[in-house]
Design an enzyme around this catalytic site. Structure first.
Site, mmCIF file in Angstrom:
data_model
loop_
_atom_site.group_PDB
_atom_site.id
_atom_site.type_symbol
_atom_site.label_atom_id
_atom_site.label_comp_id
_atom_site.label_asym_id
_atom_site.label_seq_id
_atom_site.Cartn_x
_atom_site.Cartn_y
_atom_site.Cartn_z
ATOM 1 N N LYS A 293 8.005 4.145 2.324
ATOM 2 C CA LYS A 293 8.811 4.596 3.469
ATOM 3 C C LYS A 293 10.307 4.421 3.250
ATOM 4 C CE LYS A 293 5.428 3.311 7.063
ATOM 5 N NZ LYS A 293 4.909 4.600 7.509
ATOM 6 N N GLY B 160 1.561 0.365 14.815
ATOM 7 C CA GLY B 160 1.508 -1.079 14.989
ATOM 8 C C GLY B 160 0.905 -1.540 16.301
ATOM 9 N N GLY C 234 -2.453 2.171 9.422
ATOM 10 C CA GLY C 234 -1.368 1.241 9.136
ATOM 11 C C GLY C 234 -1.840 -0.188 9.259
#
Lengths: 306, 204
Positions: A89, A161, A243
């Site tokens: 990223k 998240g 993630g």
């Protein structure tokens, strides 16, 4: 003139190759990993690629501060530990971080809202790079802007998240609904949509004709269980990013492996409830999560980078 | 586009991971019936199999987990016409030279995974088909494998201008290290149907 033309030709070829790599990832799961060991576990579980990170989104969320591109040594060590493609990223608009990732030789760059944006006005001009980019989108407007800037893969932003799939669902449905709506628009309305989206009308017309984005579209942000992954696939996603979901579910490697394998299988067999039941039985724990509806707007990563 | 008159055959496309949809779009254009192969009984009704591009490590693991591995291997050994593109070619190879990777071990070739490097080294190049150098195919090579060694009885179908072999044929098996399914050129799909699938059907 001729040199310019041939340079453009080279760029077009590269873009085709970059979209092509995303096509190879379809029907697969891309997993966030923070160590070479996790990368190996992901590969063994059947991930089609890994996202090399210093911290998974839920930790970024918890620790606050400025989230930047991961340490070069970490990304290099993950590149060296697995044979599947490695993504990493960069901050939105931070084209120098992207130059560094290109120099490392990562296979895909994620210009990601999960990191702290470096530019609130401009995204990276992705056409300037040889390395392919994936970008997040909440709706068709964001998706086409990123594609116009040179993204060769799109993913929903979701709400990274959190372990709450609701935003990924919202974004996938929005993109589908808006593509559908293009079908009923007259030329004037199409032109207006293109203007509002700040992209050429030809891109909108192409999407209208093909009834899909010109690049691969994955789901990301809040996917925590095999059922979440299959839900996104049934909604039309072509693959899934997971993630925090896997490595935040448990500290135990065996449990992490069970969940990772189960999510891989659920993406392959997303339309088969019997298999989804079977793989869901294998999981031991899932991440605790945080409901998106309890977040303030300022805490929402998905509102970054329109 | 002239349509092939082979409506009776059904091609299975291994659809565990990868670009299986692109293969089905190509077969659609050729008016060839096809199904996605994800389970054992999908294999019962097919006259040919395509193993698509994708991540070979992922596909091999899913073949094991779906318990398709042994069946697919046996079917191909017993003559099922099969075409592997890129990852599919790796899966068919007897040996992967640069890593310890499980394959179906069918085709007597040695292949190097990611033989040209990472995505930065992916490329497009014309592939010269057959002995006639004039026939070319737009080769798309994405993190492609490199064929390092073939045995005498395997025939070369396509090569790059530097003589590197990128398409091979052996009895019922066809393998390309590039991705015809990512182009609009249907000639490789036609080749598979005409030369590999029908050839075998004729002998039944």
């Amino acid at each position: 003139m001729r040199a310019k033309k041939s340079k453009q030709n080279e760029k077009n070829k590269q873009h085709r190759l970059n979209i092509g790599l995303a096509q190879m990832l379809k029907g697969g799961v891309i997993m966030d990993v923070v160590t070479p060991e996790q990368a190996l576990l992901a590969e063994q579980a059947g991930a089609c690629a890994v996202m090399a990170l210093e911290r998974v989104p839920s930790d970024i969320r918890a620790s606050g501060g400025v989230a930047r591109m991961s340490h070069v040594k970490l990304i290099e060590s993950i590149c060296n530990s697995v044979t599947i493609p490695v993504m990493a990223k960069v901050r939105i608009g931070h084209f120098v971080e992207a130059q560094i990732l290109e120099s490392i030789g990562v296979d895909y760059i994620d210009e990601s809202e999960v990191l702290t944006p470096a530019d609130e006005e401009f995204h990276i001009t992705k056409h300037d790079f040889k390395t392919p980019f994936v970008c997040g989108a909440r709706n068709l407007g964001e998706a086409v802007r990123r594609i116009h800037e040179g993204a060769s893969m799109i993913r929903t932003k979701g709400e990274a998240g959190t372990g709450d799939v609701v935003e990924a669902v919202r974004h996938m449905r929005a993109i589908n609904r808006e593509i559908e709506a293009l079908q009923k628009m007259n030329p004037a309305k199409l032109k207006k949509f293109a203007l509002e989206s700040k992209v050429p009308i030809s891109l909108i017309e192409d999407i209208r004709k093909k009834k899909q984005l010109p690049v691969v579209n994955f789901a990301a942000g809040g996917i925590a269980t095999p059922a979440d992954a299959a839900l996104m696939m049934q909604l039309g996603s072509e693959g899934v990013f997971v993630g925090s979901g896997i490595f935040k579910a448990s500290k135990n490697k065996k449990d992490q492996m069970a969940l990772a394998k189960s999510i891989v299988m659920s993406v392959t067999s997303f339309n088969d409830p019997d298999i989804l039941k079977k793989v869901s039985r294998e999981i031991i724990s899932t991440m605790k999560g945080q409901s998106v509806s309890n977040l303030q707007n300022i805490e929402k990563l998905s509102l970054r980078g329109k | 586009m002239k349509k092939l008159s082979t409506n009776k055959i059904i091609i299975g496309i291994l659809s565990l991971q990868g670009d299986f949809k692109e293969h089905s779009i190509a077969l659609e254009k050729l008016n060839i019936q096809h199904i996605n192969v994800r389970k054992k009984n999908d294999l019962d009704q097919i006259d040919g199999l395509i193993i698509p591009g994708g991540e070979s490590t992922t596909i091999i693991k899913l073949l094991k987990r779906t318990k398709l591995f042994d069946l697919v291997q046996k079917k191909i050994f017993n003559g099922l016409p099969t075409w592997g593109t890129c990852a599919g070619a790796i899966l068919l190879a007897k040996k992967v030279t640069n890593m310890d990777q499980q394959t179906l071990k069918i085709l007597d070739i040695e292949i190097e995974r990611n033989g040209y490097g990472r995505q930065a080294n992916s490329f497009t190049e014309e592939v010269h088909i057959g002995t006639n150098k004039k026939t070319t195919f737009p080769g798309i090579f994405i993190r492609a494998p490199k064929i390092k060694k073939i045995t005498k009885n395997i025939s070369c179908v396509g090569m790059l201008s530097n003589k590197e072999i990128v398409a091979i044929e052996y009895k019922n098996i066809f393998a390309t290290t590039f991705h015809p399914e990512l182009t609009d050129d249907l000639s490789m799909h036609e080749y598979f149907i005409k030369k590999i699938v029908n050839k075998d059907l004729g002998s039944l």
